[in-house]
Design a protein around this motif. Structure first.
Motif, PDB file in Angstrom:
ATOM      1  N   ARG A 161       0.835  -1.205   0.000  1.00  0.00           N
ATOM      2  CA  ARG A 161       0.000   0.000   0.000  1.00  0.00           C
ATOM      3  C   ARG A 161       0.869   1.254   0.000  1.00  0.00           C
ATOM      4  NH1 ARG A 161      -4.904  -0.918   4.224  1.00  0.00           N
ATOM      5  NH2 ARG A 161      -5.655   0.994   3.232  1.00  0.00           N
ATOM      6  N   THR A 162       1.998   1.219   0.728  1.00  0.00           N
ATOM      7  CA  THR A 162       2.859   2.399   0.744  1.00  0.00           C
ATOM      8  C   THR A 162       3.509   2.628  -0.616  1.00  0.00           C
ATOM      9  OG1 THR A 162       4.640   1.030   1.675  1.00  0.00           O
ATOM     10  CG2 THR A 162       3.313   2.329   3.215  1.00  0.00           C
ATOM     11  N   ALA A 163       3.877   1.552  -1.302  1.00  0.00           N
ATOM     12  CA  ALA A 163       4.442   1.714  -2.646  1.00  0.00           C
ATOM     13  C   ALA A 163       3.415   2.327  -3.587  1.00  0.00           C
ATOM     14  CB  ALA A 163       4.921   0.361  -3.181  1.00  0.00           C
ATOM     15  N   HIS A 164       2.172   1.873  -3.475  1.00  0.00           N
ATOM     16  CA  HIS A 164       1.108   2.411  -4.322  1.00  0.00           C
ATOM     17  C   HIS A 164       0.870   3.890  -4.024  1.00  0.00           C
ATOM     18  CE1 HIS A 164      -2.380   2.616  -6.811  1.00  0.00           C
ATOM     19  NE2 HIS A 164      -3.225   2.758  -5.803  1.00  0.00           N
ATOM     20  N   ILE A 165       0.919   4.255  -2.751  1.00  0.00           N
ATOM     21  CA  ILE A 165       0.724   5.657  -2.379  1.00  0.00           C
ATOM     22  C   ILE A 165       1.860   6.511  -2.924  1.00  0.00           C
ATOM     23  CG2 ILE A 165       0.684   7.256  -0.418  1.00  0.00           C
ATOM     24  CD1 ILE A 165      -0.798   5.004   1.144  1.00  0.00           C
ATOM     25  N   ARG A 166       3.075   6.015  -2.853  1.00  0.00           N
ATOM     26  CA  ARG A 166       4.201   6.773  -3.407  1.00  0.00           C
ATOM     27  C   ARG A 166       4.036   6.997  -4.904  1.00  0.00           C
ATOM     28  NH1 ARG A 166       9.671   4.446  -2.818  1.00  0.00           N
ATOM     29  NH2 ARG A 166      10.321   6.486  -3.567  1.00  0.00           N
ATOM     30  N   GLN A 167       3.569   5.979  -5.600  1.00  0.00           N
ATOM     31  CA  GLN A 167       3.352   6.134  -7.037  1.00  0.00           C
ATOM     32  C   GLN A 167       2.261   7.172  -7.323  1.00  0.00           C
ATOM     33  OE1 GLN A 167       5.031   4.891  -9.715  1.00  0.00           O
ATOM     34  NE2 GLN A 167       6.487   4.209  -8.147  1.00  0.00           N
ATOM     35  N   CYS A 168       1.180   7.107  -6.555  1.00  0.00           N
ATOM     36  CA  CYS A 168       0.088   8.073  -6.744  1.00  0.00           C
ATOM     37  C   CYS A 168       0.548   9.492  -6.416  1.00  0.00           C
ATOM     38  CB  CYS A 168      -1.106   7.692  -5.876  1.00  0.00           C
ATOM     39  SG  CYS A 168      -1.944   6.179  -6.397  1.00  0.00           S
ATOM     40  N   ALA A 169       1.444   9.616  -5.442  1.00  0.00           N
ATOM     41  CA  ALA A 169       1.908  10.950  -5.051  1.00  0.00           C
ATOM     42  C   ALA A 169       2.621  11.663  -6.190  1.00  0.00           C
ATOM     43  CB  ALA A 169       2.818  10.850  -3.829  1.00  0.00           C
ATOM     44  N   LYS A 170       3.256  10.894  -7.063  1.00  0.00           N
ATOM     45  CA  LYS A 170       3.967  11.504  -8.188  1.00  0.00           C
ATOM     46  C   LYS A 170       3.012  12.236  -9.127  1.00  0.00           C
ATOM     47  CE  LYS A 170       7.640   8.025  -8.083  1.00  0.00           C
ATOM     48  NZ  LYS A 170       8.305   6.910  -8.816  1.00  0.00           N
ATOM     49  N   ARG A 171       1.741  11.828  -9.139  1.00  0.00           N
ATOM     50  CA  ARG A 171       0.768  12.475 -10.031  1.00  0.00           C
ATOM     51  C   ARG A 171       0.282  13.804  -9.470  1.00  0.00           C
ATOM     52  NH1 ARG A 171      -1.703   7.022 -10.355  1.00  0.00           N
ATOM     53  NH2 ARG A 171      -3.493   7.820  -9.177  1.00  0.00           N
ATOM     54  N   LYS A 172       0.393  13.986  -8.166  1.00  0.00           N
ATOM     55  CA  LYS A 172      -0.014  15.223  -7.502  1.00  0.00           C
ATOM     56  C   LYS A 172      -1.458  15.600  -7.842  1.00  0.00           C
ATOM     57  CE  LYS A 172       4.692  17.068  -7.235  1.00  0.00           C
ATOM     58  NZ  LYS A 172       5.588  18.223  -7.489  1.00  0.00           N
ATOM     59  N   ASP A 173      -2.314  14.573  -7.850  1.00  0.00           N
ATOM     60  CA  ASP A 173      -3.721  14.812  -8.206  1.00  0.00           C
ATOM     61  C   ASP A 173      -4.668  14.639  -7.028  1.00  0.00           C
ATOM     62  OD1 ASP A 173      -3.640  12.084  -7.829  1.00  0.00           O
ATOM     63  OD2 ASP A 173      -4.292  11.557  -9.851  1.00  0.00           O
ATOM     64  N   GLY A 174      -4.125  14.478  -5.815  1.00  0.00           N
ATOM     65  CA  GLY A 174      -4.953  14.323  -4.623  1.00  0.00           C
ATOM     66  C   GLY A 174      -5.281  12.892  -4.268  1.00  0.00           C
ATOM     67  N   SER A 175      -4.991  11.944  -5.157  1.00  0.00           N
ATOM     68  CA  SER A 175      -5.337  10.553  -4.865  1.00  0.00           C
ATOM     69  C   SER A 175      -4.494   9.979  -3.735  1.00  0.00           C
ATOM     70  CB  SER A 175      -5.186   9.699  -6.126  1.00  0.00           C
ATOM     71  OG  SER A 175      -3.856   9.730  -6.607  1.00  0.00           O
ATOM     72  N   ALA A 176      -3.225  10.381  -3.662  1.00  0.00           N
ATOM     73  CA  ALA A 176      -2.357   9.847  -2.603  1.00  0.00           C
ATOM     74  C   ALA A 176      -2.852  10.280  -1.232  1.00  0.00           C
ATOM     75  CB  ALA A 176      -0.921  10.305  -2.826  1.00  0.00           C
ATOM     76  N   GLU A 177      -3.328  11.508  -1.124  1.00  0.00           N
ATOM     77  CA  GLU A 177      -3.830  11.991   0.162  1.00  0.00           C
ATOM     78  C   GLU A 177      -5.052  11.189   0.611  1.00  0.00           C
ATOM     79  OE1 GLU A 177      -1.504  15.377  -1.627  1.00  0.00           O
ATOM     80  OE2 GLU A 177      -2.784  13.762  -2.332  1.00  0.00           O
ATOM     81  N   ILE A 178      -5.925  10.845  -0.323  1.00  0.00           N
ATOM     82  CA  ILE A 178      -7.106  10.040   0.004  1.00  0.00           C
ATOM     83  C   ILE A 178      -6.681   8.652   0.474  1.00  0.00           C
ATOM     84  CG2 ILE A 178      -9.163   8.935  -0.961  1.00  0.00           C
ATOM     85  CD1 ILE A 178      -9.371  11.364  -2.855  1.00  0.00           C
ATOM     86  N   LEU A 179      -5.717   8.056  -0.226  1.00  0.00           N
ATOM     87  CA  LEU A 179      -5.232   6.727   0.142  1.00  0.00           C
ATOM     88  C   LEU A 179      -4.529   6.741   1.496  1.00  0.00           C
ATOM     89  CD1 LEU A 179      -3.897   5.562  -3.338  1.00  0.00           C
ATOM     90  CD2 LEU A 179      -5.901   4.676  -2.120  1.00  0.00           C
ATOM     91  N   LEU A 180      -3.807   7.817   1.781  1.00  0.00           N
ATOM     92  CA  LEU A 180      -3.152   7.932   3.086  1.00  0.00           C
ATOM     93  C   LEU A 180      -4.176   7.999   4.213  1.00  0.00           C
ATOM     94  CD1 LEU A 180      -0.168  10.317   2.364  1.00  0.00           C
ATOM     95  CD2 LEU A 180      -0.035   8.205   3.686  1.00  0.00           C
TER      96      LEU A 180
END
Length: 431
Positions: A7-26
């Motif tokens: 899950r942390t790897a997926h969040i790191r990947q989403c964070a690169k997009r800077k589209d807000g998805s990583a914050e929701i996953l966190l």
């Protein structure tokens, strides 16, 4: 949990997009792990988060800071992450997390938010705009911290078994990045993924990895004994965890780069304290304990590792192949604050530590080689140094590989600032 399901790897990947998805996953991860409702989740997009992610959130109980480190194939590796209590018990200045998960793929630490700057940010400003008074405060804080850490090393230095040395998480920063985690094949891991089969592009020269790895360096007129390929092969042999018990072990953080250090200023003084003890241990091989901090807090600066675009605007580097040697010319050099920090590291840490190891009959004859190989792996395996692969361009890539070789190899002729550093810390007085 497999690397694919991390899950942390997926969040790191989403964070690169800077589209807000990583914050929701966190927020979802924090709810699942700790049964808390996180609001105003924000990610700190900084240059130091090479293998980690950090940021802030709020709950009804206040403001918090989170950080997690994520390693490839971490579920296949031995050892345990985040033993934060080890450092506190040893008397080191370390922030204790209020919440922690050490599950593979879901590793995260949560702290009460502090508004102190990280030491890395203070030093970066001094790199860019030197201020003697502020530099003095920073350097003296570093000196005091080194004395505190050295005291713990000397109190905890003890013989270790091969099994104890091999089980330490700190090996993930070095040997484990050279081999396949499942088969133990070499080359493997990050080394294979980053470099094997790649093209190296520098100002003035383009080379295949096969050619580059067999080519010696001449840097600003000084020729070096080892090629990059020689150094990787030697590191695979000598930094094998089963061979690192010979110098004993200590209680150590293992990964004290200054983005993991708070800078708390109090008038004309400042205090430093650790956080994120992802690789802490009680049997850390003594010759590895200070390698990461020595490289990442001194030799990785100014700018080239963490701010490569800015480094390429401030510094020049050119290469040409001449007589089978990669001839590098660059005006990159340490800034005054990094020179001061290197001297502190030599005088307040390495010299007395090596002297104690020698007095106890625990200093291997090839200690200098061991430390150099560890220093070499710090920049080459923390991120891909090839131009275009991550954040590096041709200029910063050349500076990076040149710095790695200067750290890892003895000069074949001449004398550079790294050989001066090693001569100065050698307890046997051998050049």
């Amino acid at each position: 949990m497999t690397a694919a399901a991390s899950r942390t790897a997926h969040i790191r990947q989403c964070a690169k997009r800077k589209d807000g998805s990583a914050e929701i996953l966190l927020a979802d991860l924090l709810r699942a792990l700790f049964a808390i409702e996180a609001s105003n989740v924000s990610i700190n997009y900084d240059q130091y988060s090479l293998n980690s992610l950090n940021g802030f959130f709020e709950t009804g109980d206040g403001e918090f800071f989170f950080k997690f480190h994520q390693e490839e194939d971490e579920d296949a590796m031995s050892g345990e992450y985040y033993r934060a209590d080890i450092l506190a018990r040893a008397g080191l200045p370390v922030d204790q997390p209020v919440l922690m998960s050490a599950l593979p793929g879901e590793q995260i630490l949560v702290y009460r938010r502090r508004h102190d700057p990280r030491f890395s940010d203070v030093l970066r400003e001094l790199d860019l705009h030197d201020d003697r008074d502020r530099r003095r405060i920073a350097v003296e804080a570093e000196r005091r911290l080194n004395r505190e850490v050295l005291d713990v090393y000397l109190r905890t230095l003890h013989p270790v078994t091969v099994e104890q040395a091999a089980a330490e998480p700190v090996n993930r920063l070095f040997f484990e990045r050279l081999v396949d985690p499942a088969t133990r094949a070499f080359p493997g891991g990050r080394f294979k993924h980053f470099y094997i089969g790649r093209e190296l592009v520098f100002p003035g020269v383009a080379m295949t990895w096969e050619q580059f790895s067999r080519t010696k360096f001449r840097i600003n007129g000084i020729e070096y004994r080892d090629t990059v390929g020689d150094l990787f092969a030697a590191a695979h042999r000598r930094l094998d965890p089963r061979r690192l018990a010979d110098a004993g072990g200590v209680t150590a953080h293992g990964d004290v780069h200054n983005a993991n250090v708070w800078f708390s200023e109090q008038g004309e003084r400042a205090a430093l304290s650790f956080f994120d003890p992802a690789f802490a241990g009680e049997h850390v091989p003594a010759l590895l304990a200070e390698v990461k901090t020595t490289f990442h807090n001194v030799l990785a600066h100014p700018l080239w590792l963490y701010d490569p675009a800015l480094a390429s605007r401030r510094y020049e580097a050119q290469a040409r192949l001449a007589g089978g040697i990669l001839d590098v010319r660059t005006d990159w050099k340490l800034t005054p604050v990094r020179e001061d920090l290197l001297e502190v590291k030599a005088a307040a840490m390495w010299r007395p530590l090596l002297k104690e190891l020698d007095s106890r009959g625990m200093l291997p004859d090839d200690w200098r080689r061991v430390v150099r190989l560890g220093l070499f792996l710090c920049p080459t395996l923390v991120m891909n140094l090839c131009a275009g692969a991550a954040t590096h361009d041709a200029t910063s890539s050349l500076i990076g590989f040149a710095m790695a070789v200067m750290a890892g190899s003895e000069p074949g002729d001449g004398h550079d600032f790294m050989s001066g550093f090693f001569d100065g810390i050698d307890p046997r007085g051998q050049g």
